[in-house]
Design a protein around this motif. Structure first.
Motif, PDB file in Angstrom:
ATOM      1  N   LEU A   1      40.157  43.606  30.996  1.00  0.00           N
ATOM      2  CA  LEU A   1      40.423  44.148  32.328  1.00  0.00           C
ATOM      3  C   LEU A   1      39.268  43.822  33.276  1.00  0.00           C
ATOM      4  CD1 LEU A   1      42.239  45.925  34.151  1.00  0.00           C
ATOM      5  CD2 LEU A   1      40.954  47.907  33.310  1.00  0.00           C
ATOM      6  N   ARG A   2      38.040  44.033  32.795  1.00  0.00           N
ATOM      7  CA  ARG A   2      36.869  43.728  33.619  1.00  0.00           C
ATOM      8  C   ARG A   2      36.792  42.240  33.933  1.00  0.00           C
ATOM      9  NH1 ARG A   2      30.871  45.354  31.647  1.00  0.00           N
ATOM     10  NH2 ARG A   2      31.472  47.412  32.452  1.00  0.00           N
ATOM     11  N   ARG A   3      37.007  41.386  32.910  1.00  0.00           N
ATOM     12  CA  ARG A   3      36.962  39.939  33.125  1.00  0.00           C
ATOM     13  C   ARG A   3      37.973  39.486  34.170  1.00  0.00           C
ATOM     14  NH1 ARG A   3      37.126  39.469  27.685  1.00  0.00           N
ATOM     15  NH2 ARG A   3      39.271  38.676  27.805  1.00  0.00           N
ATOM     16  N   SER A   4      39.181  40.004  34.048  1.00  0.00           N
ATOM     17  CA  SER A   4      40.240  39.616  34.976  1.00  0.00           C
ATOM     18  C   SER A   4      39.914  40.054  36.393  1.00  0.00           C
ATOM     19  CB  SER A   4      41.575  40.233  34.526  1.00  0.00           C
ATOM     20  OG  SER A   4      41.937  39.798  33.236  1.00  0.00           O
ATOM     21  N   ARG A   5      39.373  41.245  36.508  1.00  0.00           N
ATOM     22  CA  ARG A   5      38.997  41.757  37.833  1.00  0.00           C
ATOM     23  C   ARG A   5      37.889  40.920  38.455  1.00  0.00           C
ATOM     24  NH1 ARG A   5      34.853  44.786  39.163  1.00  0.00           N
ATOM     25  NH2 ARG A   5      34.432  45.544  37.029  1.00  0.00           N
ATOM     26  N   GLU A   6      36.838  40.667  37.671  1.00  0.00           N
ATOM     27  CA  GLU A   6      35.692  39.936  38.209  1.00  0.00           C
ATOM     28  C   GLU A   6      36.036  38.479  38.509  1.00  0.00           C
ATOM     29  OE1 GLU A   6      32.662  40.640  35.279  1.00  0.00           O
ATOM     30  OE2 GLU A   6      32.049  42.546  36.217  1.00  0.00           O
ATOM     31  N   ALA A   7      36.985  37.891  37.750  1.00  0.00           N
ATOM     32  CA  ALA A   7      37.389  36.516  38.015  1.00  0.00           C
ATOM     33  C   ALA A   7      38.023  36.369  39.386  1.00  0.00           C
ATOM     34  CB  ALA A   7      38.366  36.048  36.937  1.00  0.00           C
ATOM     35  N   ARG A   8      38.569  37.472  39.896  1.00  0.00           N
ATOM     36  CA  ARG A   8      39.176  37.450  41.222  1.00  0.00           C
ATOM     37  C   ARG A   8      38.215  37.944  42.306  1.00  0.00           C
ATOM     38  NH1 ARG A   8      42.765  37.721  37.420  1.00  0.00           N
ATOM     39  NH2 ARG A   8      44.924  37.014  37.694  1.00  0.00           N
ATOM     40  N   GLY A   9      36.993  38.265  41.901  1.00  0.00           N
ATOM     41  CA  GLY A   9      36.004  38.735  42.862  1.00  0.00           C
ATOM     42  C   GLY A   9      36.276  40.134  43.370  1.00  0.00           C
ATOM     43  N   TRP A  10      37.031  40.923  42.590  1.00  0.00           N
ATOM     44  CA  TRP A  10      37.371  42.273  43.020  1.00  0.00           C
ATOM     45  C   TRP A  10      36.361  43.282  42.479  1.00  0.00           C
ATOM     46  CZ3 TRP A  10      43.205  42.191  41.240  1.00  0.00           C
ATOM     47  CH2 TRP A  10      43.916  41.310  42.073  1.00  0.00           C
ATOM     48  N   LYS A  11      36.077  44.294  43.260  1.00  0.00           N
ATOM     49  CA  LYS A  11      35.355  45.457  42.778  1.00  0.00           C
ATOM     50  C   LYS A  11      36.365  46.406  42.130  1.00  0.00           C
ATOM     51  CE  LYS A  11      31.870  45.281  46.454  1.00  0.00           C
ATOM     52  NZ  LYS A  11      31.256  46.019  47.601  1.00  0.00           N
ATOM     53  N   GLN A  12      35.842  47.392  41.421  1.00  0.00           N
ATOM     54  CA  GLN A  12      36.743  48.368  40.813  1.00  0.00           C
ATOM     55  C   GLN A  12      37.584  49.073  41.860  1.00  0.00           C
ATOM     56  OE1 GLN A  12      33.998  50.755  38.507  1.00  0.00           O
ATOM     57  NE2 GLN A  12      34.257  49.490  36.662  1.00  0.00           N
ATOM     58  N   GLU A  13      36.998  49.299  43.025  1.00  0.00           N
ATOM     59  CA  GLU A  13      37.733  49.947  44.108  1.00  0.00           C
ATOM     60  C   GLU A  13      38.903  49.083  44.579  1.00  0.00           C
ATOM     61  OE1 GLU A  13      34.533  49.567  43.946  1.00  0.00           O
ATOM     62  OE2 GLU A  13      33.651  51.598  43.961  1.00  0.00           O
ATOM     63  N   ASP A  14      38.706  47.758  44.591  1.00  0.00           N
ATOM     64  CA  ASP A  14      39.763  46.847  45.025  1.00  0.00           C
ATOM     65  C   ASP A  14      40.945  46.883  44.056  1.00  0.00           C
ATOM     66  OD1 ASP A  14      38.113  45.994  47.141  1.00  0.00           O
ATOM     67  OD2 ASP A  14      37.152  44.490  45.857  1.00  0.00           O
ATOM     68  N   LEU A  15      40.626  46.814  42.761  1.00  0.00           N
ATOM     69  CA  LEU A  15      41.688  46.853  41.759  1.00  0.00           C
ATOM     70  C   LEU A  15      42.385  48.208  41.776  1.00  0.00           C
ATOM     71  CD1 LEU A  15      43.278  45.695  39.414  1.00  0.00           C
ATOM     72  CD2 LEU A  15      41.404  46.366  37.886  1.00  0.00           C
ATOM     73  N   ALA A  16      41.600  49.262  41.887  1.00  0.00           N
ATOM     74  CA  ALA A  16      42.172  50.614  41.895  1.00  0.00           C
ATOM     75  C   ALA A  16      43.170  50.785  43.032  1.00  0.00           C
ATOM     76  CB  ALA A  16      41.052  51.651  42.002  1.00  0.00           C
ATOM     77  N   ALA A  17      42.843  50.244  44.213  1.00  0.00           N
ATOM     78  CA  ALA A  17      43.737  50.356  45.367  1.00  0.00           C
ATOM     79  C   ALA A  17      45.049  49.627  45.110  1.00  0.00           C
ATOM     80  CB  ALA A  17      43.061  49.798  46.612  1.00  0.00           C
ATOM     81  N   ARG A  18      44.976  48.475  44.455  1.00  0.00           N
ATOM     82  CA  ARG A  18      46.189  47.707  44.155  1.00  0.00           C
ATOM     83  C   ARG A  18      47.051  48.403  43.099  1.00  0.00           C
ATOM     84  NH1 ARG A  18      42.461  43.928  45.828  1.00  0.00           N
ATOM     85  NH2 ARG A  18      43.299  42.092  46.929  1.00  0.00           N
ATOM     86  N   MET A  19      46.405  49.148  42.214  1.00  0.00           N
ATOM     87  CA  MET A  19      47.122  49.805  41.129  1.00  0.00           C
ATOM     88  C   MET A  19      47.530  51.236  41.469  1.00  0.00           C
ATOM     89  SD  MET A  19      44.830  48.566  37.870  1.00  0.00           S
ATOM     90  CE  MET A  19      45.747  49.651  36.765  1.00  0.00           C
ATOM     91  N   GLU A  20      47.001  51.764  42.569  1.00  0.00           N
ATOM     92  CA  GLU A  20      47.234  53.159  42.955  1.00  0.00           C
ATOM     93  C   GLU A  20      46.647  54.121  41.922  1.00  0.00           C
ATOM     94  OE1 GLU A  20      51.354  53.687  43.836  1.00  0.00           O
ATOM     95  OE2 GLU A  20      51.273  52.447  45.643  1.00  0.00           O
ATOM     96  N   TYR A  21      45.465  53.757  41.439  1.00  0.00           N
ATOM     97  CA  TYR A  21      44.662  54.617  40.572  1.00  0.00           C
ATOM     98  C   TYR A  21      43.312  54.803  41.242  1.00  0.00           C
ATOM     99  CZ  TYR A  21      47.668  54.605  36.397  1.00  0.00           C
ATOM    100  OH  TYR A  21      48.687  54.816  35.504  1.00  0.00           O
ATOM    101  N   SER A  22      42.521  55.732  40.722  1.00  0.00           N
ATOM    102  CA  SER A  22      41.165  55.894  41.240  1.00  0.00           C
ATOM    103  C   SER A  22      40.243  54.860  40.601  1.00  0.00           C
ATOM    104  CB  SER A  22      40.643  57.300  40.940  1.00  0.00           C
ATOM    105  OG  SER A  22      40.425  57.470  39.551  1.00  0.00           O
ATOM    106  N   SER A  23      39.160  54.515  41.292  1.00  0.00           N
ATOM    107  CA  SER A  23      38.187  53.586  40.722  1.00  0.00           C
ATOM    108  C   SER A  23      37.518  54.200  39.495  1.00  0.00           C
ATOM    109  CB  SER A  23      37.129  53.216  41.767  1.00  0.00           C
ATOM    110  OG  SER A  23      36.462  54.377  42.237  1.00  0.00           O
TER     111      SER A  23
END
Length: 278
Positions: free
Chosen positions: A20-42
Motif C-alpha cells: 500500500l505504501r509503495r503504491s501510494r509513494e509511486a504516485r507521489g501521494w501523501k497519506q492524506e491524498d490517498l485517504a481523500a480518494r478512499m474516503e478514509y482518514s489519513s
C-alpha cells in the motif's frame, strides 16, 4: 519525520501494508491524498500501512478504486482474500462477495447461531474459544469479528435482501459466552424475526431423520435470478454455481422449511428459552 520501516516478510498483513505504501509513494501521494480518494482518514491509512490495523474488504475495494486495479490479479481485494485464508475456510471469501449482492439469502445452521444473526458479544466469545484451542491467533479472532460486522452491514443496506433462516434446535441450546450473552443473542433472534424482510424457523430435534441437511448450508439468489450455493465441513468450504446442483439444494431446503416449526412457534420456543437461560 517519524517513518516506520516495514518488513513485508514478517506477515501477510505487513506485506499488504508495505505494498500500500509503495503504491501510494509511486504516485507521489501523501497519506492524506490517498485517504481523500478512499474516503478514509489519513490515520486509518497510516495504521494499515504500518500493520497496526488489519485491512478490511471495504478498505481493499476502496484502495482498488483509488489505484485503478480492481478486478485484476493485482487487486488489493485479492490480497485481502489471501490474508483471510489464514483464518477463513477455502471458498468463503469468494462466497461473501456474492452474499453482499444477493437479493435473497437462505441459511441453515447446526449448533451455532448463523453468523449474520450473531451479536458482537456472541461472535467474540466464539472467536475467543478458537484462540483458547490454539486454532487461530488473537489477531485473527479480532479480524473474524470485524469481518462478520462487515457482512452484517450488507444485509441492512437501503434495499436489504430477503432472508430465510432455518436453525437446528441445537443452535439455541448450545451455550456460548455465558447467560448474559445468550440472553442478548436470543433477543436478537426475536428482533430479527420481526423484520419485514425475514423469516426465522427452528428445526426441532424431533424432526429426526427427516431433516434435509446434516451440514450448514447457504443459498443465495442474485438479482438476475441465478443461484449460488455454499456448504462447509469442519475443514473446508465449497462454493457451487452449477445450476443442477444448486437447484437440488433449493429443493432440499424447501423440504427443510416444511418440516420446521412455523415462525410464530419458533419465536415462542426462543422466548421460552430466553426466560430459562440460567
Amino acid at each position: 519525520m517519524n517513518r516506520k520501516e516495514l518488513n513485508p516478510g514478517s506477515s501477510p498483513q505487513a506485506a499488504y501494508g508495505a505494498r500500500l505504501r509503495r503504491s501510494r509513494e509511486a504516485r507521489g501521494w501523501k497519506q492524506e491524498d490517498l485517504a481523500a480518494r478512499m474516503e478514509y482518514s489519513s490515520t486509518h491509512v497510516s495504521a494499515v500501512e504500518t500493520g497496526r490495523k488489519l485491512p478490511t474488504l471495504r478498505f481493499s475495494r476502496s484502495t482498488d478504486l483509488a489505484f485503478g486495479v480492481g478486478d485484476t490479479k493485482d487487486s488489493f481485494e485479492r490480497e485481502w482474500a489471501e490474508i483471510r485464508n489464514g483464518s477463513l475456510l477455502e471458498g468463503f471469501p469468494e462466497y461473501v462477495g456474492f452474499e453482499e449482492r444477493a437479493v435473497e439469502i437462505r441459511l441453515f445452521e447446526i449448533g451455532l447461531v448463523p453468523g449474520l444473526l450473531q451479536t458482537p458479544q456472541y461472535a467474540r466469545a466464539l472467536a475467543q474459544g478458537e484462540v483458547q484451542r490454539g486454532a487461530i491467533t488473537p489477531e485473527q479472532a479480532e479480524e473474524r469479528v470485524s469481518f462478520l460486522a462487515e457482512r452484517q452491514s450488507a444485509t441492512t443496506r437501503s434495499k436489504p435482501p430477503m432472508m430465510l433462516v432455518v436453525m437446528d434446535e441445537s443452535c439455541l441450546r448450545h451455550q456460548v459466552g455465558g447467560a448474559e450473552v445468550m440472553a442478548a443473542q436470543l433477543q436478537r433472534l426475536v428482533d430479527f424475526a420481526a423484520l419485514p424482510n425475514t423469516v426465522l424457523q427452528v428445526s426441532p430435534f424431533d424432526v429426526g431423520a427427516r431433516r434435509a441437511f446434516n451440514l450448514p448450508v447457504n443459498l443465495l439468489t442474485m438479482a438476475d435470478r441465478s443461484m449460488v450455493g455454499y456448504a462447509e465441513s469442519q475443514a473446508q468450504g465449497h462454493l457451487d454455481r452449477e445450476t443442477t446442483h444448486v437447484l437440488s439444494m433449493l429443493t432440499a431446503y424447501h423440504h427443510l422449511q416444511a418440516e420446521a416449526l412455523s415462525q410464530a412457534a419458533s419465536v415462542a420456543m426462543i422466548q421460552v428459552m430466553k426466560g430459562t437461560v440460567p
